[in-house]
Design a protein around this motif. Structure first.
Motif, PDB file in Angstrom:
ATOM      1  N   GLU A   1      42.220  31.759  42.902  1.00  0.00           N
ATOM      2  CA  GLU A   1      42.614  32.784  41.930  1.00  0.00           C
ATOM      3  C   GLU A   1      42.534  32.256  40.504  1.00  0.00           C
ATOM      4  OE1 GLU A   1      46.273  30.464  42.950  1.00  0.00           O
ATOM      5  OE2 GLU A   1      44.629  31.352  44.096  1.00  0.00           O
TER       6      GLU A   1
ATOM      7  N   LEU B   1      40.051  34.417  38.525  1.00  0.00           N
ATOM      8  CA  LEU B   1      40.868  35.448  37.877  1.00  0.00           C
ATOM      9  C   LEU B   1      41.678  34.926  36.699  1.00  0.00           C
ATOM     10  CD1 LEU B   1      42.184  37.366  41.027  1.00  0.00           C
ATOM     11  CD2 LEU B   1      40.072  37.722  39.723  1.00  0.00           C
TER      12      LEU B   1
ATOM     13  N   MET C   1      36.193  38.037  34.773  1.00  0.00           N
ATOM     14  CA  MET C   1      36.606  37.869  36.170  1.00  0.00           C
ATOM     15  C   MET C   1      35.562  38.467  37.109  1.00  0.00           C
ATOM     16  SD  MET C   1      40.662  38.859  35.870  1.00  0.00           S
ATOM     17  CE  MET C   1      41.668  38.297  34.496  1.00  0.00           C
TER      18      MET C   1
ATOM     19  N   ARG D   1      50.049  36.821  38.670  1.00  0.00           N
ATOM     20  CA  ARG D   1      48.855  37.635  38.858  1.00  0.00           C
ATOM     21  C   ARG D   1      48.507  38.348  37.559  1.00  0.00           C
ATOM     22  NH1 ARG D   1      48.766  41.561  43.973  1.00  0.00           N
ATOM     23  NH2 ARG D   1      49.034  39.510  44.939  1.00  0.00           N
TER      24      ARG D   1
ATOM     25  N   ALA E   1      45.075  39.827  37.132  1.00  0.00           N
ATOM     26  CA  ALA E   1      44.043  40.845  37.365  1.00  0.00           C
ATOM     27  C   ALA E   1      44.688  42.175  37.722  1.00  0.00           C
ATOM     28  CB  ALA E   1      43.118  40.392  38.486  1.00  0.00           C
TER      29      ALA E   1
ATOM     30  N   HIS F   1      42.016  42.504  41.864  1.00  0.00           N
ATOM     31  CA  HIS F   1      42.586  41.526  42.800  1.00  0.00           C
ATOM     32  C   HIS F   1      42.200  41.875  44.234  1.00  0.00           C
ATOM     33  CE1 HIS F   1      45.601  39.310  45.162  1.00  0.00           C
ATOM     34  NE2 HIS F   1      45.516  38.427  44.186  1.00  0.00           N
TER      35      HIS F   1
ATOM     36  N   TYR G   1      38.664  40.652  44.751  1.00  0.00           N
ATOM     37  CA  TYR G   1      38.682  39.191  44.907  1.00  0.00           C
ATOM     38  C   TYR G   1      39.143  38.811  46.311  1.00  0.00           C
ATOM     39  CZ  TYR G   1      41.610  34.968  44.997  1.00  0.00           C
ATOM     40  OH  TYR G   1      42.253  33.819  45.374  1.00  0.00           O
TER      41      TYR G   1
END
Length: 380
Positions: free
Chosen positions: A62, A66, A74, A107, A109, A114, A117
């Protein structure tokens, strides 16, 4: 860095060496693998595209894909990496993920990005590595898509060779301006919300012990958190606050100055900070979550103490006594914890065994459904 060995297993690791200044973990693993004859380099998309690569090994993906605040970047990282990986698979490349955390601590994104991803990552993993047995179970519980993916346990190595832990307790306290006769508890490392440091300071305030000092050393992840800690320190003169970047030598001194290291996480899977404290020969208090019980079983309850629920004054007071102030426990505790299970050559051997097992098994595209298993990986 070791010389390239013709015909060696080729690994593109993200990261391998480039983050050594922040955390020696990845570089220690990469160097130990090189001593086993593995050609390990930091991930290059160009090499992934044009040369034979056996293993792509991701840590904290991540952060790789991200990080930052621009969604277009991203998306570009995801598109480039997984497109190039698809091409590399034609030459037999396999993707391995060390699941340090089941979910990222922070987090950034959007939910849709997400989800993309997550779908790309979990749909392409050929093998997972975890630092503990509990970590394997947590990965498969948090990500049911991994239930059919081979899993291996490769522990987190110690930091004994990465920092100068030579200072005595008295020397470290003199250098840091701590009281020589105090009971010093410490929490060291990057300060993030999940590390629960404001709660620790609140609990310390509830202890009416003038001999106590608490040292908080590390950079706060936000100005708001830094202000909260500063305000808490103003209310209690026993708090020693160093909320800035700590060079390696200073980080080692904070640990060596302590009688007890307290890490009151609200959530955690693994803790490099706990292993860092043990590497400095300091006992650790941690919540009984994630892999902390497994760490206590591995190192011994002389060195790792787990507590249930939220940290409170009684738990902290008991832990201080356990750590050796006024209880006689220190004289009964060995001078150093046995960290032989966390030696890097052993971990490199386990990792290499995992690479070979993944290479000899079917790729994720060819694995039949319902083939869940955990590969037995013994010590070398």
């Amino acid at each position: 860095m070791s010389a390239r060995v013709p015909g060696a297993l080729r690994v593109e690791a993200e990261p391998a060496f480039r983050t050594a200044h922040a955390n020696p973990y990845n570089a220690n693993l990469a160097r130990s693998l090189q001593r086993e004859g593995v050609d390990v380099r930091d991930l290059s998309y160009l090499r992934l595209l044009v040369r034979r690569t056996d293993i792509v090994h991701l840590h904290w993906p991540e952060l790789t894909f991200l990080s930052g605040h621009r969604a277009w970047r991203m998306r570009a990282r995801l598109a480039l990496f997984f497109t190039f990986l698809r091409i590399a698979r034609l030459r037999g490349t396999r993707l391995v993920w060390t699941v340090h955390n089941v979910e990222p601590h922070e987090r950034r994104a959007t939910p849709a990005l997400h989800a993309r991803y997550r779908r790309l990552l979990l749909g392409n993993v050929d093998g997972i590595l975890a630092l503990t047995e509990e970590g394997v179970d947590a990965a498969r519980t948090g990500h049911p898509e991994l239930r059919d993916i081979p899993a291996f346990v490769t522990p987190h190595g110690h930091y004994r060779d990465d920092y100068d832990f030579g200072a005595t307790r008295a020397e470290a306290r003199e250098q840091l301006g701590l009281r020589r006769d105090a009971t010093v508890i410490a929490s060291v490392g990057m300060i993030r919300p999940y590390k629960n440091i404001p709660r620790l300071l609140s609990v310390v305030r509830a202890l009416d012990d003038p001999t106590l000092q608490i040292a908080i050393a590390g950079r706060a992840s936000s100005p708001e958190l830094a202000r909260e800690l500063a305000e808490a320190a103003e209310r209690d003169p026993r708090v020693v606050l160093a909320t800035g970047f700590q060079p390696d030598d200073r980080l080692a001194r904070w640990l060596r100055a302590a009688d007890l290291v307290v890490l009151p996480y609200t959530r955690i899977q693994n803790s490099g900070s706990a292993i860092l404290a043990l590497s400095a020969d300091r006992p650790v208090l941690v919540p009984a979550i994630g892999a902390m019980r497994e760490l206590a079983a591995l190192v011994g309850d002389d060195w790792v103490r787990c507590y249930e629920g939220e940290l409170d004054a009684a738990t902290l007071a008991d832990a201080i006594a356990w750590a050796g102030r006024g209880s006689g426990a220190r004289s009964e505790r060995p001078d150093r914890p046995d960290l032989s299970e966390l030696d890097w050559p052993r971990i490199a051997g386990l990792t290499l065994d995992a690479y070979r097992a993944v290479l000899h098994g079917p790729s994720v595209a060819g694995r039949p459904p319902g083939a869940a298993h955990r590969e037995p990986v013994g010590s070398r």
